[in-house]
Design an enzyme around this catalytic site. Structure first.
Site, PDB file in Angstrom:
ATOM      1  N   PRO A 259      -5.986  -1.245  -5.468  1.00 47.17           N
ATOM      2  CA  PRO A 259      -6.982  -2.308  -5.670  1.00 47.17           C
ATOM      3  C   PRO A 259      -7.513  -2.859  -4.344  1.00 47.17           C
ATOM      4  O   PRO A 259      -6.749  -3.070  -3.405  1.00 47.17           O
ATOM      5  CB  PRO A 259      -6.193  -3.370  -6.440  1.00 47.17           C
TER       6      PRO A 259
ATOM      7  N   GLY B 215       4.863   5.793  -4.758  1.00 46.50           N
ATOM      8  CA  GLY B 215       6.122   5.100  -4.566  1.00 46.50           C
ATOM      9  C   GLY B 215       6.430   4.780  -3.114  1.00 46.50           C
ATOM     10  O   GLY B 215       5.693   5.157  -2.193  1.00 46.50           O
TER      11      GLY B 215
ATOM     12  N   ASP C 178       3.457 -20.885   0.610  1.00 46.08           N
ATOM     13  CA  ASP C 178       3.583 -21.940  -0.389  1.00 46.08           C
ATOM     14  C   ASP C 178       2.751 -21.583  -1.616  1.00 46.08           C
ATOM     15  O   ASP C 178       2.303 -20.446  -1.760  1.00 46.08           O
ATOM     16  CB  ASP C 178       3.154 -23.291   0.202  1.00 46.08           C
TER      17      ASP C 178
ATOM     18  N   THR D 143      -3.782 -23.923   3.679  1.00 47.17           N
ATOM     19  CA  THR D 143      -2.540 -23.770   4.456  1.00 47.17           C
ATOM     20  C   THR D 143      -2.311 -22.288   4.751  1.00 47.17           C
ATOM     21  O   THR D 143      -1.359 -21.685   4.238  1.00 47.17           O
ATOM     22  CB  THR D 143      -1.329 -24.357   3.702  1.00 47.17           C
TER      23      THR D 143
ATOM     24  N   HIS E 119       0.829  -1.206   0.000  1.00 46.07           N
ATOM     25  CA  HIS E 119       0.000   0.000   0.000  1.00 46.07           C
ATOM     26  C   HIS E 119       0.864   1.258   0.000  1.00 46.07           C
ATOM     27  O   HIS E 119       0.465   2.279  -0.571  1.00 46.07           O
ATOM     28  CB  HIS E 119      -0.941  -0.004   1.206  1.00 46.07           C
TER      29      HIS E 119
ATOM     30  N   THR F  55      -1.173 -16.223  -0.017  1.00 47.19           N
ATOM     31  CA  THR F  55      -1.014 -17.563   0.528  1.00 47.19           C
ATOM     32  C   THR F  55      -0.956 -17.541   2.050  1.00 47.19           C
ATOM     33  O   THR F  55      -1.120 -18.571   2.704  1.00 47.19           O
ATOM     34  CB  THR F  55       0.255 -18.244  -0.033  1.00 47.19           C
TER      35      THR F  55
ATOM     36  N   ASP G 207      -6.115 -18.076   2.254  1.00 48.10           N
ATOM     37  CA  ASP G 207      -5.821 -19.428   1.795  1.00 48.10           C
ATOM     38  C   ASP G 207      -6.499 -20.385   2.770  1.00 48.10           C
ATOM     39  O   ASP G 207      -6.090 -20.504   3.923  1.00 48.10           O
ATOM     40  CB  ASP G 207      -4.305 -19.647   1.760  1.00 48.10           C
TER      41      ASP G 207
ATOM     42  N   ASP H 247       7.772   5.562  -0.156  1.00 51.16           N
ATOM     43  CA  ASP H 247       8.311   6.717   0.562  1.00 51.16           C
ATOM     44  C   ASP H 247       7.794   6.813   1.991  1.00 51.16           C
ATOM     45  O   ASP H 247       7.922   7.853   2.634  1.00 51.16           O
ATOM     46  CB  ASP H 247       7.975   8.011  -0.193  1.00 51.16           C
TER      47      ASP H 247
ATOM     48  N   VAL I  77       1.150   4.020  -3.803  1.00 46.15           N
ATOM     49  CA  VAL I  77       0.730   5.432  -3.844  1.00 46.15           C
ATOM     50  C   VAL I  77       1.982   6.316  -3.825  1.00 46.15           C
ATOM     51  O   VAL I  77       2.672   6.401  -2.814  1.00 46.15           O
ATOM     52  CB  VAL I  77      -0.175   5.789  -2.652  1.00 46.15           C
TER      53      VAL I  77
END
Length: 356
Positions: free
Chosen positions: A196, A98, A283, A278, A92, A227, A275, A100, A96
């Protein structure tokens, strides 16, 4: 090594392998390819951004990486979910303006106060690391560098396949972090709304990643961070009952998984693992789940079905070593996104506030 893949998919696979060993020449049916982990052992294979260096703090803060690793381990030992949270916090931040550390700034109207950031966690880990670093190396190390390295260590400290089962251990991702980033002074909540949130289509995801200098391979591989970790049920309840206003569940969800999610997510505030099989292990099960219509977020499941990404998902399932090596490379690319160096930015004394 030989990939029996459709000809339309040879180019992305070869591109992946070429990234791993840029000096080698590959042909369509070549049987022996350079180990895709080679670039990890030879950092010179990766392009170094001006102003960044692996030895940046060698003289001014030689214990930096040891401090970060120890602190991250202490926090993850207390709460394993913080590993995924730190990776997400880093994403995140970089997504936005880069990498920084603007996501860390804590004031009304900042990215941290945006609706899109409400479920972000791990701020206290960065504060703890920064406090220790300031005691040892005052006014020397940026918050952006700390967050980038903490995300790397959160990855390598996550359990690998075989840690608890006795199976052969798979090499988990590792990459060297170049240092020298400076902290930004500006953080705007509206800009965080562009990150997103799990309801976009693949085209929108690709456009967003491309705007950050990342590609389709980076999109699929970095999504593999799902994962581990979890999300609130509110992020995906729309898939369970009224998908796109149809009054029906998302037809792409496995019926068995749908029943599980309806039992698990009676309340939007409940947490559910990204996930289901697991959730504590770094993984390729995330990708296997997509092949069985068990992607939790709509964006996850679309990666498994969209023609632009599904072949990559299948390759990562069949070749876990490619996932681990490429995850490291994609995270390194992410961490070098639009960084501030030199006279740009500052080195914050407190990560939550710009310097007076």
């Amino acid at each position: 090594m030989h990939f029996s893949t459709p000809s339309c998919f040879l180019l992305p696979i070869l591109a992946l392998l070429l990234i791993s060993a840029s000096s080698a020449q590959y042909e369509e049916h070549e049987e022996e390819l350079t180990d895709p982990l080679t670039y990890l052992e030879n950092p010179s294979l990766n392009e170094m951004l001006p102003g960044l260096s692996f030895s940046y703090y060698r003289q001014t803060c030689p214990d930096l990486e040891a401090i970060i690793n120890r602190k991250v381990k202490e926090w993850i030992d207390k709460d394993y979910t913080l590993a995924a949270s730190l990776i997400r916090l880093h994403f995140h931040d970089c997504a936005v303006k880069g990498c920084d550390a603007s996501i860390l700034l804590d004031h009304p109207g900042s990215e941290r106060w945006a609706d899109a950031s409400k479920t972000l966690r791990g701020f206290q880990v960065i504060d703890d690391i920064k406090a220790e670093v300031e005691r040892k190396c005052p006014k020397t190390v940026s918050c952006a560098d700390i967050l980038t390295a903490a995300a790397r260590d959160a990855t390598i400290l996550s359990p690998a396949p075989g840690d608890a089962t006795g199976l052969d251990l798979v090499r988990v991702p590792f990459w060297m972090v170049p240092y020298g980033r400076k902290d930004g002074r500006v953080s705007i909540d509206k800009e965080a709304q562009t990150v997103p949130m799990g309801r976009e289509n693949v085209t929108a995801l690709l456009e967003f990643f491309q705007s950050k200098g990342l590609n389709v391979l980076d999109l699929v591989v970095l999504s593999g961070a799902h994962t581990i970790g979890r999300t609130t049920c509110g992020a995906m309840q729309h898939r369970l009952y009224d998908f796109h206003g149809t009054g029906e569940p998302d037809p792409s969800i496995s019926p068995k998984y749908l029943k599980f999610l309806r039992r698990k997510c009676r309340w939007a505030s409940e947490y559910v693992d990204l996930d289901a099989i697991t959730p504590r292990t770094f993984d390729v099960m995330y990708y296997k789940n997509l092949q069985h219509n068990m992607g939790l977020l709509a964006t996850d499941q679309m990666l498994g079905s969209d023609s632009r990404t599904s072949d990559l998902v299948a390759t990562l399932v069949s070749k876990p070593s490619i996932f681990y090596s490429q995850f490291a490379l994609s995270m390194e690319k992410l961490g070098n996104t639009q960084v501030l160096t030199g006279e740009d930015g500052e080195i914050r004394v407190n990560c939550n506030f710009v310097n007076p």
